[in-house]
Motif scaffolding. Structure first.
Motif, PDB file in Angstrom:
ATOM      1  N   THR A 222     -36.449   5.332 -78.142  1.00 20.79           N
ATOM      2  CA  THR A 222     -35.757   3.790 -79.462  1.00 20.79           C
ATOM      3  C   THR A 222     -33.850   3.989 -78.878  1.00 20.79           C
ATOM      4  OG1 THR A 222     -35.861   6.550 -80.109  1.00 20.79           O
ATOM      5  CG2 THR A 222     -37.315   4.833 -80.810  1.00 20.79           C
ATOM      6  N   ASP A 247     -41.730  -6.300 -77.406  1.00 22.37           N
ATOM      7  CA  ASP A 247     -40.746  -6.475 -78.656  1.00 22.37           C
ATOM      8  C   ASP A 247     -39.828  -4.970 -79.495  1.00 22.37           C
ATOM      9  OD1 ASP A 247     -42.156  -9.203 -79.167  1.00 22.37           O
ATOM     10  OD2 ASP A 247     -43.336  -8.217 -80.240  1.00 22.37           O
ATOM     11  N   ALA A 248     -40.791  -4.407 -78.925  1.00 23.68           N
ATOM     12  CA  ALA A 248     -40.177  -2.539 -78.623  1.00 23.68           C
ATOM     13  C   ALA A 248     -38.292  -2.513 -77.581  1.00 23.68           C
ATOM     14  CB  ALA A 248     -40.820  -1.663 -78.756  1.00 23.68           C
ATOM     15  N   HIS A 249     -38.504  -3.416 -76.357  1.00 18.78           N
ATOM     16  CA  HIS A 249     -37.780  -3.256 -76.368  1.00 18.78           C
ATOM     17  C   HIS A 249     -36.716  -4.286 -76.039  1.00 18.78           C
ATOM     18  CE1 HIS A 249     -40.839  -1.685 -72.499  1.00 18.78           C
ATOM     19  NE2 HIS A 249     -40.303  -0.506 -73.312  1.00 18.78           N
ATOM     20  N   ASP A 251     -35.737  -5.122 -79.543  1.00 15.86           N
ATOM     21  CA  ASP A 251     -35.711  -4.258 -81.142  1.00 15.86           C
ATOM     22  C   ASP A 251     -34.284  -3.527 -80.079  1.00 15.86           C
ATOM     23  OD1 ASP A 251     -36.983  -5.650 -82.139  1.00 15.86           O
ATOM     24  OD2 ASP A 251     -38.764  -4.665 -82.249  1.00 15.86           O
ATOM     25  N   GLN A 254     -31.003  -5.124 -78.567  1.00 15.13           N
ATOM     26  CA  GLN A 254     -30.673  -5.606 -80.406  1.00 15.13           C
ATOM     27  C   GLN A 254     -29.649  -4.210 -80.181  1.00 15.13           C
ATOM     28  OE1 GLN A 254     -33.595  -8.100 -81.950  1.00 15.13           O
ATOM     29  NE2 GLN A 254     -33.049 -10.207 -81.689  1.00 15.13           N
ATOM     30  N   GLU A 255     -30.219  -3.159 -80.968  1.00 16.11           N
ATOM     31  CA  GLU A 255     -29.773  -2.195 -82.357  1.00 16.11           C
ATOM     32  C   GLU A 255     -28.389  -1.918 -80.627  1.00 16.11           C
ATOM     33  OE1 GLU A 255     -31.806   0.961 -83.904  1.00 16.11           O
ATOM     34  OE2 GLU A 255     -33.411  -0.430 -84.119  1.00 16.11           O
ATOM     35  N   ALA A 276     -33.716 -11.050 -77.005  1.00 15.02           N
ATOM     36  CA  ALA A 276     -32.626 -10.166 -77.502  1.00 15.02           C
ATOM     37  C   ALA A 276     -31.214 -11.182 -78.430  1.00 15.02           C
ATOM     38  CB  ALA A 276     -32.063  -9.256 -77.047  1.00 15.02           C
ATOM     39  N   ALA A 326     -30.023 -15.177 -82.539  1.00 17.34           N
ATOM     40  CA  ALA A 326     -29.985 -13.090 -82.648  1.00 17.34           C
ATOM     41  C   ALA A 326     -28.628 -13.280 -84.123  1.00 17.34           C
ATOM     42  CB  ALA A 326     -30.842 -12.472 -81.805  1.00 17.34           C
TER      43      ALA A 326
END
Length: 393
Positions: A222, A247-249, A251, A254-255, A276, A326
């Protein structure tokens, strides 16, 4: 997905390649015998077949080599880009009958058999390539050994029921299970967290050569995991599958971008940066694969001959500055293909992030784009200097 058959390859055993649209090509078994299914794609490199076979980006694909003679230089441990062969199947016109190279440790046939890679030879690869260019990449199957006992309709049904590449996430199949690290070579400038989505050995070595301590992470991590390592930069590798299924990658990226980490991505990492930033991706008709793909660097006007392997691309206009949907500021396309004007690179103008669609490490050559690893080092060092100047005020 491959299944090893019971009949050993003898150079004369029959095999058949079946395409999703019903076309059939009869040839000779090559490598292991049995059955294999996957998306058939063609690679245009005249050299570098071992790097192609061991590139995790080719997972789930039956690779057809457009060069007519394959296997001339054998195989060795040095040119392996990962610990195993990843292709689902292998299609060649004429395997080399002899191996002639001082670096060779074994024949390509030996590697294919020991890795249970089902292949076919002795067929018209030019005709198949022209068909794929016209009809598009599609599912296919290679059948030999006991699986030749299946009827034509049974073989075609297996092909048509196989998984499609669109919507498929293969990162878990190719990523490392446990994290590991490589020490920086020479003067250490910092650490880079590498998300292994199918990373190649040469990529990691080039990062280490630029003074990075390389922290290779499983694709399951994560953003919290990444940031807890306090890295100086983030890198997303190449890899197989559909970026729209990751999608998880997106997110995670982006963080980390919001946290201010400098970023460099290649191939799959380019597509994920595009997502992203708020842009969509799409599937190409037959993709770009090989080591002779011309790309224009818009900043310099220089044409670079590049190594590529991708079937998806980012949907962005190739001219003008754009606003990230974004919220990451201004972005632009930095490189595009001279064959079909597909996006080949993205540069962020307000955050330290960039990516390219091709493979700048290109172990088999050409090395026109190797300078991008220097550029990444410069971006990271500039970010470090700016942060240090801010802290001193």
């Amino acid at each position: 997905m491959s299944y090893s058959g019971s009949i050993p390859t003898n150079g004369t055993a029959q095999a058949v390649l079946v395409l999703e649209d019903g076309k059939r090509f009869v040839g000779k078994a090559y490598g292991a015998t049995g059955q294999t299914l996957g998306e058939i794609v063609f690679a245009t490199g005249m050299t570098g077949y071992q790097e192609t076979l061991t590139d995790p980006s080719y997972a789930g694909q039956i690779v057809l080599m457009t060069a007519p003679h394959i296997g001339n230089t054998g195989a060795n441990d040095t040119d392996m880009e990962s610990a195993r062969i990843w292709v689902s199947g292998f299609v060649v016109r004429e395997p080399s009958r002899t191996v002639s190279n001082f670096r060779s440790q074994r024949s390509l046939d030996d590697d294919l058999e020991s890795n249970n890679v089902v292949g076919i030879s002795g067929i018209d690869t030019r005709a198949i390539t022209r068909h794929i260019r016209s009809a598009g990449a599609m599912r296919a199957g290679i059948f030999s050994g006991d699986f030749l006992k299946l009827s034509d309709s049974e073989q075609l049904e297996l092909v048509q029921n196989a998984a499609q590449m669109r919507g498929r996430n293969l990162s878990d199949d190719v990523s490392t299970v446990d994290p590991y690290s490589l020490p920086a070579q020479g003067e250490r400038i910092g650490s880079v967290a590498v998300l292994d989505l199918g990373v190649k050995k040469s990529t990691l070595n080039y990062l280490a050569e630029r003074g990075f301590e390389v922290l290779v992470l499983p694709q399951t991590v994560t953003a919290k995991d990444v940031l807890s390592l306090n890295p100086d930069a983030l890198f997303f590798s190449n890899g197989p599958g559909d970026p729209a299924a990751s999608d998880a990658h997106v997110d995670l990226l982006q963080e980390c971008l919001r946290a201010g980490l400098p970023y460099f991505g290649i191939c799959f990492g380019n597509q994920l940066l595009g997502r992203a930033l708020g842009f969509r991706t799409y599937k190409l008709p037959f993709g770009h694969r090989g080591i002779n793909q011309p790309v224009l660097d818009k900043a310099t006007g220089r044409v670079e001959i590049t190594s590529q392997n991708h079937g998806f691309a980012v949907d962005m206009p190739i001219e003008g500055e754009l606003d990230s949907r974004a919220g990451f500021g201004r972005v632009e396309v930095s490189h595009y293909s001279l064959n079909d004007k597909v996006v080949e690179g993205i540069r962020c103008l307000d955050i330290p992030a960039f990516s390219v669609q091709y493979h700048p490490e290109s172990a088999a050559g050409p090395h026109d784009a190797n300078h991008l690893f220097d550029r990444f080092r410069d971006v990271v060092m500039a970010h470090q200097n700016a942060a240090g100047a801010g802290d001193s005020k």
